[in-house]
Design a protein around this motif. Structure first.
Motif, PDB file in Angstrom:
ATOM      1  N   ALA A  40     -51.251  18.171 -49.446  1.00 53.58           N
ATOM      2  CA  ALA A  40     -51.347  18.321 -50.906  1.00 53.58           C
ATOM      3  C   ALA A  40     -52.697  18.862 -51.335  1.00 53.58           C
ATOM      4  N   CYS A  41     -53.303  19.740 -50.503  1.00 54.52           N
ATOM      5  CA  CYS A  41     -54.632  20.267 -50.850  1.00 54.52           C
ATOM      6  C   CYS A  41     -54.558  21.240 -52.027  1.00 54.52           C
ATOM      7  N   GLY A  42     -53.400  21.862 -52.235  1.00 54.81           N
ATOM      8  CA  GLY A  42     -53.225  22.729 -53.398  1.00 54.81           C
ATOM      9  C   GLY A  42     -53.540  24.187 -53.167  1.00 54.81           C
ATOM     10  N   ALA A  43     -53.925  24.567 -51.931  1.00 64.66           N
ATOM     11  CA  ALA A  43     -54.280  25.977 -51.666  1.00 64.66           C
ATOM     12  C   ALA A  43     -53.094  26.888 -51.977  1.00 64.66           C
ATOM     13  N   CYS A  44     -51.881  26.459 -51.661  1.00 64.65           N
ATOM     14  CA  CYS A  44     -50.693  27.292 -51.883  1.00 64.65           C
ATOM     15  C   CYS A  44     -50.415  27.470 -53.379  1.00 64.65           C
TER      16      CYS A  44
END
Ligand code: FAD
Length: 397
Positions: A40-44
């Motif tokens: 869930a790091c959010g890079a995408c």
């Protein structure tokens, strides 16, 4: 599952696949699939040209029925089949919280062949143990333990989860909190129940330790926090108590584990096992130079004690960071704490003030450490410590 989902507008362009630092996004049947490896790091989310990836957590919280979440859980940290003290301390505190909330207390036990530890968990106050066993849990692994604890939370929905603010707890807690879409109060030094809301009141130092902040988690479940070791006393164990063991099948697949443990190098000897130590001898800037720390080590050796250090001593490179006591170091609670050449700054006191007996050696009679000391010796550490070593050696024979 990750805290993101693909919405209808996905064009399967693949931009998210190359952006993912964890290789957690794959193409299957011309469709984008986010796998369990997602952190869930959010890079995408940032790279998706169609805005097709969103945080599932935001939607979850709006729809969350909090009344479904019940019970207080303590994550049981075990190393090589031994439960760490902090887990017993949290079972004692968890029992108090569970009783106040009128709910059950459960221990979460993950490991290989660890079922025999359940009786200790019941003896420390738990009503239930959720047990997940398998060879993949032989040593702590971020991936295996994250997937497992996340699965347990999604299946059984606890209201509160307590974890030790240890290396493993600090690794596992935030990852799991992110995956289940809740928050986490890290490094707590006190817990209570907020009278108005019935929520757990998580207290921790804030703004450099100058104030204590009390944090509530009103909108999300579970309420999660890590608690420093030695903040709470270990409860008296009652081995006549028993409880229910709920066995849960591991969901971890071999491909979920992205790291391979090649070996374990023991860098911590008894001298740096500060959290479990009964006696600690700590040195500060007043030791004046690194060579003088051998006196601290010698005194510790004679007493069978662990070696601590102030941040000033650690920053000067006199001792490695794993010896640091204080707000940004370890919280300790030994029977006897020697503070040698340590001024007693509030950030240092935050880590050792629950020691039973504090003995301070400082050449400045006005040093703040004397305000918390049970015994104070005003003098030069270079004279006092050798004298103590000589006397303790005589007593030992
Ligand atoms: P000093 O404050 O310099 O004290 C040295 C003492 O030694 C003095 O009292 C002096 O009188 C005495 N002395 C000198 N020579 C002799 C001698 N020959 N014999 C006897 N006594 C002598 N600090 C921590 O320790 N742990 C932490 O986790 C920590 N976290 C922090 C987090 C933040 C956000 C901040 C801002 C600070 C933090 N600090 C922490 C630093 C803290 O504020 C102090 O700077 C630090 O504790 C001072 O270390 P000290 O007592 O060894 O050194």
């Amino acid at each position: 599952m990750a805290v993101k989902e693909i919405k209808d507008q996905c064009t399967a362009c693949g931009a998210c696949i190359s952006s993912c630092p964890f290789g957690a996004i794959i193409m299957a049947d011309n469709k984008i699939v986010i796998t369990e490896a997602c952190t869930a790091c959010g890079a995408c989310i940032d790279v998706c040209p169609a805005g097709a990836i969103i945080r599932e957590a935001e939607e979850k919280s709006a729809a969350m029925d909090k009344s479904l979440y019940k019970g207080v859980w303590v994550y049981i940290e075990q190393v090589a089949g031994h439960i760490r003290n902090v887990s017993h301390e949290l079972l004692g505190e968890g029992r108090r919280l569970a009783d106040t909330m009128g709910q059950e207390l459960a221990g979460i036990l993950i490991g290989e062949n660890v079922e025999s530890l359940a009786k200790e968990i019941f003896a420390s106050g738990a009503d239930k143990v959720y047990l997940v066993e398998g060879p993949e849990f032989n040593h702590y692994s971020t991936d295996a333990y994250t997937i497992t604890l996340t699965h347990l939370i999604e299946t059984y929905r606890p209201s509160v989860i307590l974890m030790g603010a240890t290396n493993d707890g600090r690794d596992l807690g935030p990852r799991v909190a992110c995956r289940v879409g809740t928050g986490l109060t890290a490094d707590c030094t006190n817990l209570g129940i907020d009278e108005e809301t019935g929520l757990v009141a998580w207290t921790r130092p804030a703004f450099g330790g100058n104030i204590m902040a009390t944090i509530l988690c009103p909108d999300h479940r579970p309420q999660m926090g890590t608690v420093r070791p030695k903040v709470f006393k270990r409860p008296e164990q009652d081995f006549s108590k028993s409880g229910e063991i709920i066995r849960v099948q591991s969901k971890v697949r071999p491909e979920d584990i992205r790291t391979k443990l090649l070996g374990v190098i023991q860098s911590c000897t008894a001298a740096c096992n500060l959290e479990e130590a009964e006696i600690i001898v700590s040195g500060g800037r007043g030791m004046c130079k690194p060579e003088n720390f051998t006196l601290i080590e010698e005194l510790a050796n004679v007493l069978g004690a662990a070696v601590g250090a102030s941040r000033a001593a650690v920053d000067a490179g006199w001792k490695p960071a794993l010896h640091q006591v204080g707000q940004t170091g370890k919280t300790v609670g030994p029977k006897i704490y020697f503070a040698c050449g340590i001024s007693g700054a509030i950030q240092h006191l935050a880590g050792m003030s629950s020691s039973d007996i504090v003995i301070a050696i400082n050449k400045d009679a006005d040093a703040p450490i004397f305000k918390v000391a049970d015994y104070g010796i005003v003098g030069d550490v270079m004279e006092v410590i050798p004298a103590l070593i000589t006397e303790f050696k005589k007593i030992k024979g």
